[in-house]
Design a protein around this motif. Structure first.
Motif, PDB file in Angstrom:
ATOM      1  N   ARG A 174       0.865  -1.158   0.000  1.00 40.70           N
ATOM      2  CA  ARG A 174       0.000   0.000   0.000  1.00 40.70           C
ATOM      3  C   ARG A 174       0.908   1.216   0.000  1.00 40.70           C
ATOM      4  NH1 ARG A 174      -4.321  -1.922   3.231  1.00 40.70           N
ATOM      5  NH2 ARG A 174      -2.441  -2.676   4.285  1.00 40.70           N
ATOM      6  N   ASN A 175       0.455   2.311  -0.600  1.00 41.69           N
ATOM      7  CA  ASN A 175       1.246   3.530  -0.695  1.00 41.69           C
ATOM      8  C   ASN A 175       0.305   4.695  -0.419  1.00 41.69           C
ATOM      9  OD1 ASN A 175       2.536   5.845  -1.573  1.00 41.69           O
ATOM     10  ND2 ASN A 175       3.557   4.842  -3.290  1.00 41.69           N
ATOM     11  N   GLU A 176       0.418   5.244   0.797  1.00 44.95           N
ATOM     12  CA  GLU A 176      -0.510   6.303   1.208  1.00 44.95           C
ATOM     13  C   GLU A 176       0.226   7.581   1.573  1.00 44.95           C
ATOM     14  OE1 GLU A 176      -3.610   3.862   3.823  1.00 44.95           O
ATOM     15  OE2 GLU A 176      -1.564   3.652   4.553  1.00 44.95           O
ATOM     16  N   PRO A 177      -0.484   8.706   1.439  1.00 43.67           N
ATOM     17  CA  PRO A 177       0.094   9.987   1.839  1.00 43.67           C
ATOM     18  C   PRO A 177       0.403   9.941   3.328  1.00 43.67           C
ATOM     19  CG  PRO A 177      -1.922  10.321   0.569  1.00 43.67           C
ATOM     20  CD  PRO A 177      -1.831   8.869   0.875  1.00 43.67           C
ATOM     21  N   HIS A 178       1.494  10.573   3.714  1.00 43.01           N
ATOM     22  CA  HIS A 178       1.895  10.574   5.117  1.00 43.01           C
ATOM     23  C   HIS A 178       2.807  11.761   5.341  1.00 43.01           C
ATOM     24  CE1 HIS A 178       2.863   8.944   9.040  1.00 43.01           C
ATOM     25  NE2 HIS A 178       4.145   9.045   8.774  1.00 43.01           N
ATOM     26  N   GLY A 179       2.241  12.779   5.950  1.00 41.38           N
ATOM     27  CA  GLY A 179       3.033  13.988   6.133  1.00 41.38           C
ATOM     28  C   GLY A 179       3.413  14.532   4.765  1.00 41.38           C
ATOM     29  N   ARG A 180       4.632  14.907   4.606  1.00 44.13           N
ATOM     30  CA  ARG A 180       5.011  15.416   3.288  1.00 44.13           C
ATOM     31  C   ARG A 180       5.548  14.311   2.396  1.00 44.13           C
ATOM     32  NH1 ARG A 180       8.059  18.445   6.848  1.00 44.13           N
ATOM     33  NH2 ARG A 180      10.025  17.474   7.381  1.00 44.13           N
ATOM     34  N   GLY A 181       5.500  13.078   2.901  1.00 36.69           N
ATOM     35  CA  GLY A 181       5.979  11.954   2.097  1.00 36.69           C
ATOM     36  C   GLY A 181       4.916  10.894   1.909  1.00 36.69           C
ATOM     37  N   ARG A 182       5.337   9.636   1.839  1.00 33.72           N
ATOM     38  CA  ARG A 182       4.415   8.533   1.636  1.00 33.72           C
ATOM     39  C   ARG A 182       4.735   7.439   2.642  1.00 33.72           C
ATOM     40  NH1 ARG A 182       1.010  10.293  -2.142  1.00 33.72           N
ATOM     41  NH2 ARG A 182       0.345   8.122  -2.301  1.00 33.72           N
ATOM     42  N   LEU A 183       3.679   6.723   3.038  1.00 29.31           N
ATOM     43  CA  LEU A 183       3.903   5.585   3.921  1.00 29.31           C
ATOM     44  C   LEU A 183       3.675   4.294   3.147  1.00 29.31           C
ATOM     45  CD1 LEU A 183       4.547   4.887   6.900  1.00 29.31           C
ATOM     46  CD2 LEU A 183       2.095   4.480   7.184  1.00 29.31           C
ATOM     47  N   LEU A 184       4.662   3.434   3.168  1.00 23.77           N
ATOM     48  CA  LEU A 184       4.555   2.151   2.468  1.00 23.77           C
ATOM     49  C   LEU A 184       4.283   1.055   3.479  1.00 23.77           C
ATOM     50  CD1 LEU A 184       7.620   2.378   0.046  1.00 23.77           C
ATOM     51  CD2 LEU A 184       5.281   3.207  -0.291  1.00 23.77           C
ATOM     52  N   SER A 185       3.367   0.149   3.114  1.00 25.45           N
ATOM     53  CA  SER A 185       3.101  -0.974   4.004  1.00 25.45           C
ATOM     54  C   SER A 185       2.756  -2.218   3.197  1.00 25.45           C
ATOM     55  CB  SER A 185       1.946  -0.626   4.947  1.00 25.45           C
ATOM     56  OG  SER A 185       0.811  -0.200   4.213  1.00 25.45           O
ATOM     57  N   LEU A 186       3.057  -3.363   3.795  1.00 24.39           N
ATOM     58  CA  LEU A 186       2.764  -4.635   3.153  1.00 24.39           C
ATOM     59  C   LEU A 186       1.269  -4.926   3.270  1.00 24.39           C
ATOM     60  CD1 LEU A 186       5.261  -7.513   3.967  1.00 24.39           C
ATOM     61  CD2 LEU A 186       4.257  -6.892   1.790  1.00 24.39           C
ATOM     62  N   ARG A 187       0.665  -5.476   2.223  1.00 23.69           N
ATOM     63  CA  ARG A 187      -0.752  -5.842   2.308  1.00 23.69           C
ATOM     64  C   ARG A 187      -0.864  -7.300   2.751  1.00 23.69           C
ATOM     65  NH1 ARG A 187      -4.205  -3.651  -2.704  1.00 23.69           N
ATOM     66  NH2 ARG A 187      -5.808  -4.609  -1.425  1.00 23.69           N
ATOM     67  N   ARG A 188      -0.367  -7.547   3.941  1.00 17.45           N
ATOM     68  CA  ARG A 188      -0.307  -8.886   4.516  1.00 17.45           C
ATOM     69  C   ARG A 188      -1.632  -9.625   4.510  1.00 17.45           C
ATOM     70  NH1 ARG A 188       3.611 -11.032   7.161  1.00 17.45           N
ATOM     71  NH2 ARG A 188       5.484  -9.896   7.774  1.00 17.45           N
ATOM     72  N   GLU A 189      -2.640  -9.011   5.130  1.00 21.11           N
ATOM     73  CA  GLU A 189      -3.947  -9.666   5.305  1.00 21.11           C
ATOM     74  C   GLU A 189      -4.546 -10.039   3.950  1.00 21.11           C
ATOM     75  OE1 GLU A 189      -4.201  -6.312   4.682  1.00 21.11           O
ATOM     76  OE2 GLU A 189      -2.552  -6.000   6.104  1.00 21.11           O
ATOM     77  N   ALA A 190      -4.527  -9.086   3.020  1.00 15.66           N
ATOM     78  CA  ALA A 190      -5.102  -9.329   1.702  1.00 15.66           C
ATOM     79  C   ALA A 190      -4.385 -10.491   1.006  1.00 15.66           C
ATOM     80  CB  ALA A 190      -5.011  -8.074   0.847  1.00 15.66           C
TER      81      ALA A 190
END
Lengths: 109, 109
Positions: free
Chosen positions: A77-93
């Motif tokens: 997943r790639n979401e807005p986060h502050g002035r950057g982006r937050l990346l996270s694994l889509r583990r559950e999916a």
DNA sequence: CTCATGGTTCGAATATAGTTGAACTATCGG
DNA sequence: CCGATAGTTCAACTATATTCGAACCATGAG
């Protein structure tokens, strides 16, 4: 300050859980650089600017492209986060869709 | 009749068990056609001529190429067998190297 | 030996993927 | 508002993969 989720903001498209395709996931993971990025997200989500430490010479456009491949495959997943982006694994999916796959891939040497 | 293994015969190169690379395996499996072939080898080894690659119109050179990709990745074995070839899954090698991976991939819908 | 069968290999064309700079967008701090 | 930071997108280029016909090779049958 506002609690409204900006529609005009940099919200990138992600496939829905049930739209994630095995072939695309395997392809996304078949690149050493992308696999490395995924490994870095194993423990916890990470700000995009904080990963890919191995190769500091990689242009940001290239890095952005790799993130795109993983995102469009449904791996991260790639979401807005502050002035950057937050990346996270889509583990559950991924686990729901292809049980054991991520574990097997990440567990490999 | 001869028990001597012909060196001049069509013995194709296969990677050793410990030379099998995750990235190449994932890439080989990231193609729907190749994945389909692998699924057909799940139960038992098969003569190459007997595994129809979904499309019966596929030229043999193309089919041969797909077999090559899977073989060079270490996913399948390809041995002389009568006037044709016998294809088989390298289950044990893959399981030892990447435990659970093959099961997860084949178990997926 | 000869022929048909079943595959591999080669080479050229095409298709897809990766790389990168430049231009653009969003956010935060001052 | 301004500048710095973080990242996306676009377009052009390079690189790698796929496709497929044609030529070639090995085996088994007759």
């Amino acid at each position: 300050m506002s609690e409204i989720k900006s529609d005009t903001g940099p919200n990138l498209p992600h496939p829905a859980d049930d739209e994630i395709q095995l072939a695309k996931v395997l392809f996304a993971l078949s690149d050493p650089g992308r696999l490395e990025l995924v490994r870095q997200l194993q423990e916890a989500p990470l700000e995009a600017a904080r990963c890919h430490l191995t190769d500091p010479e990689i242009p940001k456009s290239t890095k952005s492209h790799q993130m795109k491949v993983l995102r469009e495959a449904g791996v991260i997943r790639n979401e807005p986060h502050g002035r950057g982006r937050l990346l996270s694994l889509r583990r559950e999916a991924l686990e729901r869709r292809f049980p054991g796959l991520l574990e097997a891939v990440l567990g490999a040497l």
